[in-house]
Design an enzyme around this catalytic site. Structure first.
Site, PDB file in Angstrom:
ATOM      1  N   ASP A  53       0.842  -1.195   0.000  1.00 31.04           N
ATOM      2  CA  ASP A  53       0.000   0.000   0.000  1.00 31.04           C
ATOM      3  C   ASP A  53       0.875   1.241   0.000  1.00 31.04           C
ATOM      4  OD1 ASP A  53      -2.966   1.102   0.914  1.00 31.04           O
ATOM      5  OD2 ASP A  53      -1.344   2.251   1.822  1.00 31.04           O
ATOM      6  N   TYR A  58       3.278   9.792  -0.289  1.00 30.20           N
ATOM      7  CA  TYR A  58       4.335   9.154   0.496  1.00 30.20           C
ATOM      8  C   TYR A  58       5.721   9.335  -0.131  1.00 30.20           C
ATOM      9  CZ  TYR A  58       0.387   6.506   2.513  1.00 30.20           C
ATOM     10  OH  TYR A  58      -0.793   6.131   3.095  1.00 30.20           O
ATOM     11  N   LYS A  88      -2.830   5.945  -4.096  1.00 33.96           N
ATOM     12  CA  LYS A  88      -3.877   6.905  -3.748  1.00 33.96           C
ATOM     13  C   LYS A  88      -3.663   8.245  -4.456  1.00 33.96           C
ATOM     14  CE  LYS A  88      -3.700   4.805   0.835  1.00 33.96           C
ATOM     15  NZ  LYS A  88      -2.273   4.358   0.748  1.00 33.96           N
ATOM     16  N   HIS A 121      -7.504   9.853  -1.602  1.00 35.91           N
ATOM     17  CA  HIS A 121      -6.840   9.800  -0.302  1.00 35.91           C
ATOM     18  C   HIS A 121      -7.636  10.502   0.811  1.00 35.91           C
ATOM     19  CE1 HIS A 121      -2.490   9.210   1.329  1.00 35.91           C
ATOM     20  NE2 HIS A 121      -3.378   8.980   2.263  1.00 35.91           N
TER      21      HIS A 121
END
Length: 327
Positions: A53, A58, A88, A121
């Site tokens: 994930d 990120y 996301k 998200h």
């Protein structure tokens, strides 16, 4: 040979059902840990993890893609189809005309032709960035926050699935009311809502709502995101969970993860430590007792993951209550 050892959960999509591994490795580790993440992904695949994930925010999509490419070269898995990859859509790209370019950029970073699951998200947009740059772990400026165009963005998410860029689409951090908004016009309903969930924040109402609507739930921060700048030790230091762990000869992390999967919820858990990666899979050969549930059901409930970066007197959500409303 695929040595995945964990069970799977049926994930609904317009094309039928896909098998989503019950436990995934969360990749929100920060740019300073990218090499460690690559090693952790390789170790995780050896141990049997098949779900990974990540997210544009990120800054780890490229590292994850490189690790998976290496795993394929080494024969740890024999094909991309053996893996389940989630990413996301970040707030800056939560606009109708930016969804397809955003998922294509994620796929390019991952060196993949498709995702298994693509999520919105957060239920909010932000002013688009003026240059094609890596957002990394940056958050939107509060003056740049704007209401999410639910219909326009969801239509583009549906188009990304129809184009084969992702096998399934879903949501993250959406309350019951916000999910209902999506469902009023969705031609492809969201398959997943990924939310904070653990014994200290059990999400009972939201889970029941999603069950009625035919949606799966995935838990993030199942251990309270301990060790991160935004996390809390209130799960790992909970006395009731410590008592249960001692009684079973397990860790508090294993108790929390076991409780989550017993609720019929999938989970993504972050770790770069090989021993903890292994321990986090050690939850499928034992069960919690009625006495354990009595203890867990009495744990005082509170949301642990902050959302103050989305709260602004001039933005769409002026209070946390407006962001989360009823669930």
């Amino acid at each position: 040979m695929d040595n995945s050892i964990q069970p799977t959960s049926a994930l609904s999509s317009s094309s039928g059902h896909r098998n989503m591994p019950v436990i995934g490795l969360g990749c929100a580790v920060g740019k300073s840990n990218l090499n460690a993440l690559k090693l952790a992904v390789l170790e995780a695949i050896k141990l049997g993890y098949r779900h990974f994930d990540t997210a544009a925010i990120y800054g780890t999509e490229k590292a994850l893609g490189e690790a998976i490419a290496e795993a394929l070269r080494l024969g740890l898995v024999t094909s991309r189809e053996q893996l389940f990859i989630t990413s996301k859509l970040w707030c800056h790209n939560a606009h109708h005309d930016r969804v397809i370019p955003a998922i294509k950029k994620s796929l390019s970073a991952l060196q993949m032709e498709y995702l298994d699951l693509y999520l919105i998200h957060w239920p909010i947009s932000a002013k688009p960035t003026s240059e094609e740059e890596e957002v990394g772990m940056s958050l939107p400026n509060k003056e740049d926050l704007s209401p999410l165009d639910y219909k326009g963005v969801w239509e583009a998410m549906e188009e990304s699935q129809r184009l084969g860029l992702t096998k399934s689409i879903g949501l993250s951090n959406f309350s019951c009311k916000k999910i209902d908004t999506i469902l009023t016009f969705a031609t492809i309903p969201p398959s997943i809502n990924q939310v904070e969930m653990h014994p200290v924040w059990q999400q009972r109402k939201l889970r029941e709502f999603c069950k009625v609507k035919g949606m799966n739930v995935t838990a993030y921060s199942p251990l309270g995101a301990v060790g991160t700048r935004w996390g809390s030790n209130q799960v790992m230091e909970n006395e009731a969970l410590k008592q249960i762990a001692e009684a079973h000869g397990k860790t508090v992390a294993q108790v929390s993860l076991r409780w989550i999967v017993e609720q019929g919820v999938t989970v993504v858990v972050r770790s770069l430590n090989p021993e903890r990666l292994k321990q986090n899979l050690g939850i499928f050969d034992w069960e919690l007792t009625d006495d354990d549930y009595d203890k867990i059901n009495q744990i005082a409930q509170r949301r642990l993951i902050p959302s103050d970066f989305l709260i602004s007197p001039h933005g769409p959500f002026k209070t946390p209550e407006e962001l989360w409303n009823d669930g």
